[in-house]
Structure formats: C-alpha cells, structure tokens
Enzyme design. Structure first.
Site: not given
Ligand code: GDP
Ligand code: IMO
Ligand code: MG
Length: 430
Positions: A13, A15-16, A40-41, A225, A306, A418
């Site tokens: 999470d 911000g990939k 979840g991206h 991840q 989730t 960012s």
């Molecule tokens: P990922 O799994 O690495 O792609 O990250 P997620 O999407 O799960 O979580 C990152 C969250 O941060 C998302 O809701 C993005 O829209 C948000 N995000 C990413 N970069 C920035 C930023 O620079 N500022 C803010 N406020 N939100 C950001």
């Molecule tokens: P993105 O790509 C954050 C965590 C789960 C749990 C552990 C194992 O959005 O960054 P799993 O369902 O993979 O067997 O769970 O890994 N986890 C993540 N945490 N971002 C993710 O993906 C994750 N994918 C798995 O919360 O701790």
């Molecule tokens: Mg994510």
C-alpha cells in the site's frame, strides 16, 4: 536496457498503483509479476478512482499493453468481474490490451475456503490474510498440484474435471475443521464461464516479453505487496506467499536480468501495515489517527481490498535500508508527503535498540523484532499545504530536508515525491 522494476519498499500500500500510472506514460508494457487479488492498487484520474486488484495499473493508458505474469495467482471469476467493472468505468479492455500468462496459477473456491479455515484455526496467532485464497494457491503450486491458467485452453470438460477433483480433495480438510463442504460441480460451473471469457487473453508471456524487449519496447514491472511481505525476505510468517521483491519480477515474468535498467522502491513518507506481525514504529493515539485519516477520503489508510484500518506509525528507515539492499534499489519514490503537513515535529526511526544493542538492519526473528525499540531522529515539520507543489524548490525547506535526510539514511537517491493522489500531484527530482 528497457525494464524498470517497481517494488513496494514497506508492507504494501505504498502507492504503487499511482507510481505505475506515472511510469506507464513512458512505457509500452506494464506487467504484474506476483500476488493476486490480495493487492489493491488505487489510481485517481480526475473524478474517477480506479481500484485495481488483478489488472495491472497500465490499463489506464491507451497505448500500453498490460500483462499478468506467471508469478501471479489468479481467481478467474474475480478477474472477469474486475474487467467488467473497469469497462463500466469506461476503459477499453480486450485481448490486444491485456495478456494473461498461460503459466499463472488458478485460485479455486477450495483455496479461498482453506485460507479462511487456516486463519480460523490460528485464532489469535492468525496472519490476518486478505482471505483471497492466496496462500493455499501458492501451496498447491509448490506442491506441484496446482491448476494453471493454460489449463483453461484445454478441452473444457478436462478443465472442469480437474477443478472438481481439486475442490473435492479439500473437502476432507474443511470437514475436519467443522466447515461446510463445497459442491465440486457447482464450484466448477462459475469457473467454466470465466474460462470461456478469458481464453482469448491467455498467451506465453515470457516469449511475448522477450520479443517485445528485443524490439526495444519499454517494460514496467508492477510490484504488488511489499518487501516486508516477501515470503523469503519479509517478517515470516507474517508475509504473503509470493516474492514481491526484485528477483520475483524476473521469475514471475520469465525475463532475464540483463534487461533491467532501474529498480524503483516506492515508500510512503510514514509507515503503515495491515494484518498481523511486528511493526516497530507503530503508534496508537492522536498521531496515528492523523496519519490514518478518518476514512472520509479514498486515500485514507483503510485497506483497498479488505477495508481494514491500517496500522500507522513514523517512517521506519531501518526497513527502508533493508529494502534498498534486498532489491538493489537504484532510487526511491516517496508518497503521501502531503499527509505530513501540519505536524510540528516528524520522526524517523534510524536504528533499533534490541536487548541493549543497536541494529541498523532488521533482526531475523520476530521475537527480536517485537522487542525492537526504535531510535528516533527528530526533524522539524512544516505547516504549508504542499499539494500544489510540482518542483523541489516549491516544497518548504523542512519538507526538502525530510526528503534529503531519508535519502541519506538509506543511501539511495529519492527521485520523486508525491504530494497528492492525482496523476499530476508529483514532484520529480533529477
Ligand atoms: P498500492 O497498493 O501500493 O497501490 O497503494 P494503495 O492504493 O493500496 O494505497 C495508497 C493510497 O494512497 C491510495 O488511496 C492512493 O490513491 C493514495 N495516494 C498515493 N499517493 C498519494 C499522495 O501522494 N497523497 C495522498 N494524499 N494520497 C496518495
Ligand atoms: P498491495 O499490492 C498490504 C498482507 C495481508 C496479510 C499478509 C498475507 O495493495 O500493496 P495474503 O492474503 O497475501 O495471504 O495476506 O499480507 N497483504 C497486503 N498488505 N497491501 C497488499 O497489497 C497486501 N497483500 C497482502 O494483510 O498481512
Ligand atoms: Mg494496496
């Protein structure tokens, strides 16, 4: 050398999704190489917010081909649902824009049930998985008992039979734990429809990429991840079951290392983690609440997959230094800097104190990690709203200093920061 690998440098999470969206503007191909719909991206584009779980974030760029690699585990029913929902959001998705490896593994309904059963059995010791069947699917893969996406190209009867046998085989395990059995025929049925839908998308991705790379195409490998969730290098057993780190990109796509030019680590400007396991800089109280947000904004720290609130704390540079080493990072990108605006003081964990000894890298056992006391360095905060900044010299001095100090402490240059979730809310540094 046309491959850029983009890795989560923390616990996921980071911000990939938004980082890949930025890189995709100068790429021909975006390829996911690990994980499944545990990811979840999020990518924000004006009034639309796209939440991608399986489909690579490159899909938002018309001229980019998105690839799902052999290192992934794919739930075909969920993938079809995701493609349909992205189409409803206006995206044009067809086999010429999305290619699925014939060697990825399939998550069956049995895997999903087994994930739930295992977490229940672990009780307080549970990993806190996303309950998507990820672990059981990779277990079948390494146990040489999995079903692959390429099997969807077989005679449909043969595929159905394989699925039913796999589902029936897990019923004994489910019953043992007092859980309801699955009906193998019903389970197979929804998968047959999905197989029909996905068949035109399935190809040999390794060959596809090799040809593309030889003809000079530029490829971005989209990590899912993060480094600390890696099966080998993360805080085992509180990890996922795949290899999100740089090496995983090569095996998860079937490409050679000599094509790789850049390895970018994405790190949030503070730490978050969702699920169980040690997190030395975790905070509870007012600071954590401010970092997390209330959930009113889509970028607040609640899981994209989730909905669980994420654990929050100060930036853990010990982990970042480790991520730089494990992945051979050539650069770092820092995200969500805007969230740090308004704090009087910011802290960086520069080392840990464990049983009276200083550690510059994380210890190997979770028992030690649980006892780690962060050694913090304090930095001045800034009050200004930085969401409109687009160049380094537009950032307040204290923010520039924060970026500089993190880069120094990890010994990796930070080339982008960012300052908001939107595509253009980015400061690039050269
Ligand atoms: P990922 O799994 O690495 O792609 O990250 P997620 O999407 O799960 O979580 C990152 C969250 O941060 C998302 O809701 C993005 O829209 C948000 N995000 C990413 N970069 C920035 C930023 O620079 N500022 C803010 N406020 N939100 C950001
Ligand atoms: P993105 O790509 C954050 C965590 C789960 C749990 C552990 C194992 O959005 O960054 P799993 O369902 O993979 O067997 O769970 O890994 N986890 C993540 N945490 N971002 C993710 O993906 C994750 N994918 C798995 O919360 O701790
Ligand atoms: Mg994510």
């Amino acid at each position: 050398m046309p491959i850029t690998i983009l890795i989560g440098a923390q616990w996921g999470d980071e911000g990939k999704g938004r980082a890949v969206d930025w890189l995709a503007s100068s790429a021909d191909i975006v390829a996911r190489y690990a994980g499944g719909d545990n990811a979840g991206h999020t990518v924000a584009l004006g009034s639309e917010v796209y939440k991608l779980h399986l489909v690579p974030s490159g899909i938002l760029h018309e001229n980019v081909v998105s690839i799902m690699g052999n290192g992934m585990v794919i739930n075909p029913v969920n993938l079809v649902r995701e493609i349909q929902s992205l189409r409803e959001q206006g995206l044009d998705i067809g086999p010429e824009r999305l290619v699925i490896s014939s060697r990825a593994h399939i998550i069956t309904p049995a895997h999903v049930e087994l994930d739930r059963a295992r977490e229940l059995a672990l009780g307080d010791e549970k990993i806190g998985t996303t309950l998507r069947g990820i672990g059981p699917a990779y277990l079948d893969k390494t146990n040489r008992a999995g079903i692959r996406t390429g099997d969807m190209l077989l005679d449909i009867e043969v595929f159905a039979e394989r699925l039913s046998v796999a589902v029936a085989a897990t019923n004994a395990d489910l019953q043992q734990q007092g859980l309801a059995s699955l009906d193998p025929t019903a389970a197979a049925e929804s998968y047959l429809e999905a197989a029909d839908y996905l068949r035109p998308y399935i190809k040999d991705v390794s060959i596809y990429l090799h040809e593309a790379l030889k003809s000079g195409k530029r490829v971005v490998c989209e990590g899912a991840q993060g480094t600390m969730l890696d099966i080998d290098h993360g805080s085992y057993p509180f990890v996922t079951s795949s290899s999100p780190t740089a090496g995983g990109a090569l095996t998860g796509l079937g490409v050679g290392p000599l094509f790789v030019e850049r390895v970018i680590g994405v790190a949030k400007a503070f730490s978050t983690r969702v699920g169980g396991g040690p997190m030395p800089t975790e905070l509870n109280g007012e600071i954590a609440d401010r970092l997390r947000g209330t959930g009113a904004n889509f970028w607040d720290e609640y899981g994209t997959t989730t909905g669980r609130p994420r654990r929050c704390g100060w930036l853990d540079v010990v982990m970042l230094r480790y991520a730089a080493s494990v992945n051979g990072l050539s650069e770092l990108m820092l995200t969500k800097m805007d969230i740090l605006s308004g704090f009087d003081e910011l802290k960086l964990a520069v080392a840990y104190q464990i049983d009276g000894r200083r550690h510059d890298y994380p210890p190997v056992t979770n028992e030690q990690l649980e006892r780690a006391v962060p050694i913090y360095e304090s930095l001045p905060g800034w009050r200004d709203d930085i969401t409109g900044c687009r160049a380094l010299d537009e950032l307040p001095g204290a923010a520039r200093n924060y970026v500089k100090r993190v880069a120094e402490l990890c010994d990796v240059p930070i080339r982008s920061v960012s300052v908001g979730p939107e595509r253009e809310q980015l400061v690039t540094i050269f």
